[in-house]
Scaffold this motif. Structure first.
Motif, PDB file in Angstrom:
ATOM      1  N   ASP A 227      13.206   1.952   6.404  1.00  0.00           N
ATOM      2  CA  ASP A 227      12.713   1.124   5.305  1.00  0.00           C
ATOM      3  C   ASP A 227      13.044  -0.351   5.506  1.00  0.00           C
ATOM      4  N   GLY A 251       5.877   4.924   1.895  1.00  0.00           N
ATOM      5  CA  GLY A 251       6.059   3.492   1.680  1.00  0.00           C
ATOM      6  C   GLY A 251       4.919   2.805   0.971  1.00  0.00           C
ATOM      7  N   SER A 253       4.085   3.568  -2.589  1.00  0.00           N
ATOM      8  CA  SER A 253       4.088   3.866  -4.017  1.00  0.00           C
ATOM      9  C   SER A 253       4.737   2.738  -4.816  1.00  0.00           C
ATOM     10  N   GLU A 258       9.400   0.514  -0.481  1.00  0.00           N
ATOM     11  CA  GLU A 258       8.028   0.814  -0.060  1.00  0.00           C
ATOM     12  C   GLU A 258       7.662  -0.110   1.100  1.00  0.00           C
TER      13      GLU A 258
END
Length: 394
Positions: A227, A251, A253, A258
């Protein structure tokens, strides 16, 4: 935030990928050509057959010599298939000949062996034959310069056989779309790695790669990003250098990590909900000129997104035939959420299709038992048993 319908998002995906319908050709060996799309006619470089030859095992003779039967002729020799030093037929004689062997000069027909008796270097012909009987003429299959296989053909074994018979060693086919897959999420680890608390195995990379390959694409990269936007950007750079399409999972939403949306939204990407379940969060972008399809990260949502949005256009790009619309009779009632098109897992039965229990987007093992997705329109909250429903066969 405006919510697209499934049809609106599918149209947007198709439009984003439309330029790939004009992928260039590439030459591949015949052994690698099976299942490939032929964009132009292939003409034969030679006549097929390339020479006049015998259709039967028998005797090459001059038809005028056997009009009154029975008649006995001397056998001047044997012509085997593949013989290149060919004798001429002596006038009033016969040459024993095998199927596929070249017709000797002076002969104009073949007498099948079953219409003869032979002994002591002589053959007795029991049935007369006309000029040209059991003779395969050069070019009788296809003539030099004529189409051997036509444009638009998806090459099967029979087409490859024809190309090989004409002496071709390779063929120009449409290049397959090159797809790179990037999965995201710090919680994902590769299969074979011991799991720590909070970690799960990454199934989406394998699932998406298999899905694209099964529908005619070449998957050139399967990668994973945690991330971190810098790591994601680096992967996008690498994938855009070799791929025609990049597909991401996760990634996209409304959470705090995200990474796909955080990386691509500032570059003009579109991210937002689609009125469907599972698979609501979706994204479309262009990165360094390469289209990017961004699917949600839950395993079932990822696979449903591929089936609903990517399968048809990627097949069209690959030259594979369009998938026919199919319906089945529903064997049990389905209750649905209003305002969203539901894709319910179903199993075929003798009487139609049975909806399966469990709708969670994490139930990837449950999806493996399904045969199809049942499409429930957004305006329906109940679909009763006995109704014909549209399905997407998995």
């Amino acid at each position: 935030m405006n919510r697209r319908s499934v049809d609106q998002h599918a149209a947007a995906v198709a439009e984003l990928l439309r330029p790939l319908l004009e992928l260039p050709t590439e030459s591949v060996p015949l052994r690698a050509a099976l299942g490939r799309f032929l964009p132009t006619d292939v003409v034969s470089p030679i006549d097929l057959p390339n020479f006049q030859n015998s259709q039967m095992d028998g005797y090459a003779v001059e038809s005028a010599a056997i009009q009154s039967v029975p008649v006995t002729l001397p056998v001047a020799g044997v012509i085997a298939a593949g013989l290149t030093d060919l004798p001429a037929l002596p006038r009033g004689g016969a040459l024993k000949i095998m199927t596929g062997a070249p017709i000797p000069a002076g002969a104009d027909c073949i007498v099948p062996v079953e219409d003869t008796t032979a002994a002591d270097g002589m053959v007795t012909v029991l049935r007369s034959r006309r000029t040209g009987e059991f003779v395969r003429n050069a070019g009788s299959d296809v003539q030099k310069g004529r189409p051997l296989v036509t444009a638009g053909t998806l090459l099967g074994a029979r087409h490859v056989a024809a190309l090989a018979a004409a002496g071709l060693t390779e063929v120009a086919v449409r290049r397959r779309p090159r797809v790179a897959v990037i999965t995201t999420g710090t919680e994902l680890v590769a299969a074979g790695t011991p799991l720590l608390p909070g970690q799960i195995y990454d199934s989406n990379g394998t699932a998406l790669a298999s899905s694209f390959e099964a529908n005619g694409a070449d998957v050139v990269r399967v990668a994973h990003s945690d991330d971190d936007t810098a790591a994601m950007t680096a992967l996008l750079d690498e994938c855009a250098a070799t791929a025609d399409v990049i597909v991401t999972s996760g990634g996209v939403s409304m959470g705090d990590f995200e990474v796909v949306k955080e990386t691509l939204l500032p570059l003009g990407g579109h991210f937002g909900p689609v009125a469907m379940q599972p698979g609501g969060p979706q994204g479309l972008s262009v990165y360094n000129g390469v289209p990017v399809l961004s699917f949600p990260g839950n395993p079932v949502s990822t696979l449903v997104s591929f089936e609903v949005f990517a399968r048809r256009p990627i097949r069209a790009i690959s030259g594979l035939p369009a998938l026919p619309r199919q319906t089945r009779t529903l064997t049990a009632d389905i209750s649905s959420v209003p305002g969203k098109r539901q894709f319910v897992r179903g199993k075929f039965t003798e009487n139609g299709i049975e909806p399966m229990r469990g709708t969670g987007s994490h139930l990837v093992a449950g999806l493996a038992w399904a045969d199809a997705l049942i499409s429930v329109p957004a305006e329906h909250t109940v679909v009763p048993a006995g109704v014909d429903v549209e399905i997407l066969v998995l």
